[in-house]
Every structure is written in structure tokens, then in C-alpha cells.
Design a protein around this motif. Structure first.
Motif, PDB file in Angstrom:
ATOM      1  N   PRO A   1       0.833  -1.210   0.000  1.00 44.17           N
ATOM      2  CA  PRO A   1       0.000   0.000   0.000  1.00 44.17           C
ATOM      3  C   PRO A   1       0.867   1.259   0.000  1.00 44.17           C
ATOM      4  CG  PRO A   1       0.004  -1.036   2.168  1.00 44.17           C
ATOM      5  CD  PRO A   1       0.748  -1.951   1.247  1.00 44.17           C
ATOM      6  N   ALA A   2       0.329   2.321  -0.535  1.00 47.14           N
ATOM      7  CA  ALA A   2       1.015   3.612  -0.519  1.00 47.14           C
ATOM      8  C   ALA A   2       1.229   4.037   0.931  1.00 47.14           C
ATOM      9  CB  ALA A   2       0.187   4.653  -1.254  1.00 47.14           C
ATOM     10  N   THR A   3       2.285   4.789   1.159  1.00 48.94           N
ATOM     11  CA  THR A   3       2.538   5.267   2.522  1.00 48.94           C
ATOM     12  C   THR A   3       3.395   6.520   2.492  1.00 48.94           C
ATOM     13  OG1 THR A   3       3.135   4.551   4.752  1.00 48.94           O
ATOM     14  CG2 THR A   3       4.633   3.917   2.975  1.00 48.94           C
ATOM     15  N   PHE A   4       3.439   7.185   3.634  1.00 49.47           N
ATOM     16  CA  PHE A   4       4.274   8.361   3.830  1.00 49.47           C
ATOM     17  C   PHE A   4       4.941   8.224   5.187  1.00 49.47           C
ATOM     18  CE2 PHE A   4       4.750  12.585   5.786  1.00 49.47           C
ATOM     19  CZ  PHE A   4       5.692  13.119   4.913  1.00 49.47           C
ATOM     20  N   TRP A   5       6.219   8.585   5.263  1.00 47.53           N
ATOM     21  CA  TRP A   5       6.913   8.535   6.541  1.00 47.53           C
ATOM     22  C   TRP A   5       7.924   9.668   6.648  1.00 47.53           C
ATOM     23  CZ3 TRP A   5       8.022   5.115   2.623  1.00 47.53           C
ATOM     24  CH2 TRP A   5       9.332   5.054   2.170  1.00 47.53           C
ATOM     25  N   VAL A   6       8.323   9.927   7.877  1.00 45.93           N
ATOM     26  CA  VAL A   6       9.387  10.876   8.188  1.00 45.93           C
ATOM     27  C   VAL A   6      10.404  10.127   9.036  1.00 45.93           C
ATOM     28  CG1 VAL A   6       9.994  13.012   9.399  1.00 45.93           C
ATOM     29  CG2 VAL A   6       7.817  12.838   8.194  1.00 45.93           C
ATOM     30  N   ARG A   7      11.675  10.321   8.740  1.00 39.79           N
ATOM     31  CA  ARG A   7      12.752   9.711   9.539  1.00 39.79           C
ATOM     32  C   ARG A   7      13.482  10.836  10.262  1.00 39.79           C
ATOM     33  NH1 ARG A   7      15.746   7.183  12.873  1.00 39.79           N
ATOM     34  NH2 ARG A   7      17.623   6.161  12.189  1.00 39.79           N
ATOM     35  N   ILE A   8      13.426  10.812  11.594  1.00 34.93           N
ATOM     36  CA  ILE A   8      14.110  11.799  12.425  1.00 34.93           C
ATOM     37  C   ILE A   8      15.345  11.137  13.031  1.00 34.93           C
ATOM     38  CG2 ILE A   8      13.935  13.269  14.480  1.00 34.93           C
ATOM     39  CD1 ILE A   8      12.170  14.241  12.189  1.00 34.93           C
TER      40      ILE A   8
ATOM     41  N   GLU B   1      -0.315   9.313   9.752  1.00 32.98           N
ATOM     42  CA  GLU B   1      -0.847  10.433  10.536  1.00 32.98           C
ATOM     43  C   GLU B   1       0.202  10.983  11.502  1.00 32.98           C
ATOM     44  OE1 GLU B   1      -2.522   7.494  10.231  1.00 32.98           O
ATOM     45  OE2 GLU B   1      -4.044   8.175   8.818  1.00 32.98           O
ATOM     46  N   GLU B   2       0.949  10.094  12.136  1.00 36.38           N
ATOM     47  CA  GLU B   2       2.001  10.549  13.048  1.00 36.38           C
ATOM     48  C   GLU B   2       3.051  11.357  12.282  1.00 36.38           C
ATOM     49  OE1 GLU B   2       5.256   8.830  16.261  1.00 36.38           O
ATOM     50  OE2 GLU B   2       4.304   7.428  14.876  1.00 36.38           O
ATOM     51  N   ALA B   3       3.376  10.936  11.068  1.00 40.59           N
ATOM     52  CA  ALA B   3       4.349  11.666  10.253  1.00 40.59           C
ATOM     53  C   ALA B   3       3.853  13.076   9.949  1.00 40.59           C
ATOM     54  CB  ALA B   3       4.622  10.914   8.953  1.00 40.59           C
ATOM     55  N   TRP B   4       2.558  13.197   9.647  1.00 45.90           N
ATOM     56  CA  TRP B   4       2.019  14.536   9.344  1.00 45.90           C
ATOM     57  C   TRP B   4       2.033  15.424  10.585  1.00 45.90           C
ATOM     58  CZ3 TRP B   4       2.553  16.009   4.786  1.00 45.90           C
ATOM     59  CH2 TRP B   4       2.410  15.120   3.725  1.00 45.90           C
ATOM     60  N   GLU B   5       1.853  14.845  11.758  1.00 46.22           N
ATOM     61  CA  GLU B   5       1.964  15.625  13.003  1.00 46.22           C
ATOM     62  C   GLU B   5       3.403  16.107  13.203  1.00 46.22           C
ATOM     63  OE1 GLU B   5      -0.276  16.888  15.200  1.00 46.22           O
ATOM     64  OE2 GLU B   5      -1.696  16.206  13.668  1.00 46.22           O
ATOM     65  N   ILE B   6       4.363  15.278  12.881  1.00 39.93           N
ATOM     66  CA  ILE B   6       5.777  15.666  12.975  1.00 39.93           C
ATOM     67  C   ILE B   6       6.061  16.807  11.997  1.00 39.93           C
ATOM     68  CG2 ILE B   6       8.147  14.875  12.595  1.00 39.93           C
ATOM     69  CD1 ILE B   6       7.279  13.235  14.844  1.00 39.93           C
TER      70      ILE B   6
END
Length: 160
Positions: free
Chosen positions: A123-130, A145-150
């Protein structure tokens, strides 16, 4: 079954060349490269390729299948670039077909882009790596959703 790029396929791309940092450019997937070439056109910004098939990635990475790239866009701030990228993916009907990772800690903040959902593989996805603790945000991967909050926190804090 995926079809790998040929030298002739590379010659037919508008924005990318075989000489860029793809690892083995003949291992890049043709459908992915056509998508990426179109995306580069939608973005109206030069894209610098950091990794294609080479580098260290997760075991089942789309990089090793020639279906992912890591890099960054020039002449735009990372947050403005992220906004434009998502807007362009929406406009052209691709947002639900890709994997997008945002890496604000890279030397040149950038993106992982793959076409994981174009064939139903994942599935499509979006992430942020900190990676840097100085953001005040827990390190590691943050998804959907957590990535968009970040992202919201990073924007509000003017951190990237």
C-alpha cells in the motif's frame, strides 16, 4: 514482471540520464523511471539522485528492485518542496500509488520515492525519519498520521 531500463530507454527520458548516481542504471525499473521522469516534470525543479540500486537499505527494499530513489530537489526549501511534491502527486493521481519518505536530517534534506502501490505490491505510505534529537521529536521512523503531526511540528518550529 518488471522490465529493466535499456540504454535506449535512458535516451528517451526527458529529465534524467544514465550517468546519474543510480548504482546500476540498467537495473532501474522502466515503469518507475517513466513515473519519476514525469514527476520531475510536474515538480519543475532539478532533482539530484543520491541513491538508486546501491547503498544500504532494508532487506526487501524497492531500491534493490530498481523501483526507488533517494535524493533532493534544488532551489526550494525542504518544507516548500514537501508541500509541492504532495500537491503534484495529488494533481496527477499518484499519491495513493507511491511510498514517500521525508528525511529532514540529511545533509541536503530529501526524499525517498518509490512506486510500491502502482502494481499492488504494497500500500502507498508516507513517513518521516528523524535522526537528530535537537528537534525535540523522538528519533526513528514515523508513519502516516504521526508523520504529518511531525511535519506540522517541524513547520511551526521553523526547524527545516
Amino acid at each position: 514482471m518488471s522490465k529493466k531500463m535499456t540504454r535506449e530507454d535512458w535516451d528517451n527520458l526527458k529529465y534524467f540520464s544514465i550517468a546519474e548516481n543510480w548504482g546500476n542504471p540498467l537495473d532501474m525499473d522502466k515503469d518507475f523511471m517513466l513515473f519519476l521522469d514525469d514527476l520531475r516534470g510536474y515538480m519543475e525543479l532539478q532533482f539530484v539522485v543520491n541513491y538508486g540500486t546501491q547503498g544500504k537499505h532494508s532487506t526487501d527494499s524497492f531500491h534493490y528492485k530498481g523501483r526507488a530513489v533517494d535524493g533532493h530537489f534544488l532551489d526550494i526549501t525542504p518544507m516548500a518542496c514537501l508541500d509541492r511534491l504532495m500537491e503534484r502527486l495529488d494533481e496527477h493521481g499518484h499519491r495513493d500509488k507511491v511510498g514517500i519518505g521525508f528525511y529532514p536530517d540529511w545533509y541536503n534534506p530529501g526524499f525517498h520515492i518509490d512506486n510500491r502501490a502502482m502494481d499492488g505490491t504494497k500500500p502507498a505510505t508516507f513517513w518521516v525519519r528523524i535522526e537528530k534529537p535537537d528537534y525535540g521529536i523522538s528519533g526513528g521512523y514515523h508513519y502516516r498520521e504521526e508523520a504529518w503531526e511531525i511535519i506540522k511540528q517541524l513547520k511551526e518550529g521553523g526547524m527545516v
